[in-house]
Scaffold this motif. Structure first.
Motif, mmCIF file in Angstrom:
data_model
loop_
_atom_site.group_PDB
_atom_site.id
_atom_site.type_symbol
_atom_site.label_atom_id
_atom_site.label_comp_id
_atom_site.label_asym_id
_atom_site.label_seq_id
_atom_site.Cartn_x
_atom_site.Cartn_y
_atom_site.Cartn_z
ATOM 1 N N GLY A 1 -20.781 90.083 90.199
ATOM 2 C CA GLY A 1 -22.182 90.143 90.250
ATOM 3 C C GLY A 1 -22.727 89.504 91.504
ATOM 4 O O GLY A 1 -22.336 89.803 92.624
ATOM 5 N N ILE A 2 -23.637 88.597 91.281
ATOM 6 C CA ILE A 2 -24.351 87.991 92.397
ATOM 7 C C ILE A 2 -23.441 87.077 93.214
ATOM 8 O O ILE A 2 -23.562 86.987 94.424
ATOM 9 N N THR A 3 -22.523 86.399 92.542
ATOM 10 C CA THR A 3 -21.591 85.531 93.265
ATOM 11 C C THR A 3 -20.693 86.343 94.183
ATOM 12 O O THR A 3 -20.418 85.934 95.310
ATOM 13 N N TYR A 4 -20.251 87.502 93.741
ATOM 14 C CA TYR A 4 -19.411 88.365 94.570
ATOM 15 C C TYR A 4 -20.183 88.828 95.806
ATOM 16 O O TYR A 4 -19.656 88.841 96.918
ATOM 17 N N ALA A 5 -21.460 89.189 95.622
ATOM 18 C CA ALA A 5 -22.270 89.632 96.754
ATOM 19 C C ALA A 5 -22.445 88.499 97.765
ATOM 20 O O ALA A 5 -22.364 88.708 98.972
ATOM 21 N N PHE A 6 -22.670 87.279 97.276
ATOM 22 C CA PHE A 6 -22.799 86.140 98.180
ATOM 23 C C PHE A 6 -21.474 85.797 98.850
ATOM 24 O O PHE A 6 -21.445 85.364 99.989
ATOM 25 N N LEU B 1 -19.217 87.767 99.875
ATOM 26 C CA LEU B 1 -18.972 88.662 101.001
ATOM 27 C C LEU B 1 -19.669 88.161 102.268
ATOM 28 O O LEU B 1 -19.174 88.366 103.374
ATOM 29 N N VAL B 2 -20.802 87.504 102.095
ATOM 30 C CA VAL B 2 -21.581 87.035 103.242
ATOM 31 C C VAL B 2 -21.266 85.577 103.569
ATOM 32 O O VAL B 2 -21.135 85.216 104.732
ATOM 33 N N LEU B 3 -21.121 84.738 102.567
ATOM 34 C CA LEU B 3 -21.036 83.297 102.771
ATOM 35 C C LEU B 3 -19.650 82.699 102.533
ATOM 36 O O LEU B 3 -19.520 81.489 102.655
ATOM 37 N N THR B 4 -18.701 83.416 102.159
ATOM 38 C CA THR B 4 -17.391 82.965 101.688
ATOM 39 C C THR B 4 -17.520 82.471 100.256
ATOM 40 O O THR B 4 -18.616 82.182 99.772
ATOM 41 N N ILE B 5 -16.412 82.370 99.590
ATOM 42 C CA ILE B 5 -16.416 82.013 98.167
ATOM 43 C C ILE B 5 -16.983 80.613 97.930
ATOM 44 O O ILE B 5 -17.845 80.442 97.059
ATOM 45 N N PRO B 6 -16.548 79.549 98.634
ATOM 46 C CA PRO B 6 -17.146 78.229 98.377
ATOM 47 C C PRO B 6 -18.663 78.208 98.667
ATOM 48 O O PRO B 6 -19.424 77.573 97.930
ATOM 49 N N GLY B 7 -19.106 78.915 99.697
ATOM 50 C CA GLY B 7 -20.538 78.967 99.996
ATOM 51 C C GLY B 7 -21.313 79.688 98.910
ATOM 52 O O GLY B 7 -22.421 79.285 98.553
ATOM 53 N N ALA B 8 -20.734 80.748 98.369
ATOM 54 C CA ALA B 8 -21.395 81.489 97.298
ATOM 55 C C ALA B 8 -21.493 80.646 96.035
ATOM 56 O O ALA B 8 -22.520 80.660 95.350
ATOM 57 N N ILE B 9 -20.444 79.896 95.725
ATOM 58 C CA ILE B 9 -20.471 79.021 94.538
ATOM 59 C C ILE B 9 -21.518 77.920 94.735
ATOM 60 O O ILE B 9 -22.276 77.596 93.816
ATOM 61 N N ALA B 10 -21.557 77.339 95.943
ATOM 62 C CA ALA B 10 -22.551 76.301 96.226
ATOM 63 C C ALA B 10 -23.971 76.864 96.103
ATOM 64 O O ALA B 10 -24.869 76.211 95.548
ATOM 65 N N ASP C 1 -24.890 79.432 94.244
ATOM 66 C CA ASP C 1 -25.132 79.658 92.817
ATOM 67 C C ASP C 1 -25.515 78.365 92.112
ATOM 68 O O ASP C 1 -26.435 78.341 91.280
ATOM 69 N N ILE C 2 -24.811 77.292 92.424
ATOM 70 C CA ILE C 2 -25.119 75.991 91.803
ATOM 71 C C ILE C 2 -26.510 75.532 92.210
ATOM 72 O O ILE C 2 -27.285 75.040 91.382
ATOM 73 N N TRP C 3 -26.847 75.724 93.490
ATOM 74 C CA TRP C 3 -28.162 75.322 93.975
ATOM 75 C C TRP C 3 -29.270 76.146 93.296
ATOM 76 O O TRP C 3 -30.292 75.597 92.881
ATOM 77 N N LEU C 4 -29.067 77.456 93.168
ATOM 78 C CA LEU C 4 -30.050 78.309 92.497
ATOM 79 C C LEU C 4 -30.187 77.951 91.015
ATOM 80 O O LEU C 4 -31.287 77.950 90.457
ATOM 81 N N LEU C 5 -29.076 77.636 90.365
ATOM 82 C CA LEU C 5 -29.111 77.208 88.970
ATOM 83 C C LEU C 5 -29.885 75.898 88.836
ATOM 84 O O LEU C 5 -30.676 75.724 87.907
ATOM 85 N N TRP C 6 -29.665 74.984 89.782
ATOM 86 C CA TRP C 6 -30.379 73.706 89.779
ATOM 87 C C TRP C 6 -31.891 73.938 89.922
ATOM 88 O O TRP C 6 -32.687 73.327 89.208
ATOM 89 N N LEU C 7 -32.289 74.809 90.844
ATOM 90 C CA LEU C 7 -33.712 75.116 91.008
ATOM 91 C C LEU C 7 -34.308 75.733 89.745
ATOM 92 O O LEU C 7 -35.420 75.401 89.336
ATOM 93 N N LEU C 8 -33.565 76.637 89.102
ATOM 94 C CA LEU C 8 -34.031 77.263 87.864
ATOM 95 C C LEU C 8 -34.190 76.230 86.752
ATOM 96 O O LEU C 8 -35.201 76.220 86.043
ATOM 97 N N LEU C 9 -33.217 75.341 86.608
ATOM 98 C CA LEU C 9 -33.305 74.311 85.572
ATOM 99 C C LEU C 9 -34.473 73.354 85.834
ATOM 100 O O LEU C 9 -35.173 72.963 84.903
#
Length: 120
Positions: free
Chosen positions: A1-6, A8-17, A19-27
């Motif tokens: 999903g969204i992590t896979y799309a990120f 491709l652009v940011l590398t896997i650790p960047g995409a996970i970071a 995702d965590i940042w977006l989850l933090w903002l949502l919470l």
């Protein structure tokens, strides 16, 4: 999903970071809406309307007592100095009228404060 799309652009650790940042903002946003419901625009107007309705309900009865007292004294002939008889039936009490008067004083003070602060 969204992590896979990120990834491709940011590398896997960047995409996970990200995702965590977006989850933090949502919470944070969800907690802010729960704790301070008036802090979001969509709920602010609803809270203002319900507050205005509650204020109107609280002021309705005391102002009705004040109006009845003013109508009672307006019906008295001027200059007669007639005192109210003990057995005369009044539909208001001094306490009810003084409560309405105190509410008027508080409203006047609040309006004056709002004008000094530049509120609409």
């Amino acid at each position: 999903g969204i992590t896979y799309a990120f990834s491709l652009v940011l590398t896997i650790p960047g995409a996970i970071a990200l995702d965590i940042w977006l989850l933090w903002l949502l919470l944070r946003w969800i907690v802010r809406m729960i704790v301070f419901p008036g802090s979001t625009t969509c709920f602010r107007r609803q809270l203002e309307v319900s507050h205005d309705q509650d204020m109107a309900k609280q002021l309705q009865t005391p102002f009705a007592h004040l109006r009845r007292m003013l109508e009672f004294f307006d019906e008295q002939p001027s200059g007669t100095g007639r005192a109210i008889e003990r057995d005369e039936e009044l539909d208001f009490t001094f306490h009810q009228v003084s409560t309405a008067y105190r509410m008027l004083l508080v409203l006047r003070r609040n309006f004056a404060t709002q004008q000094e602060d530049g509120c609409r």
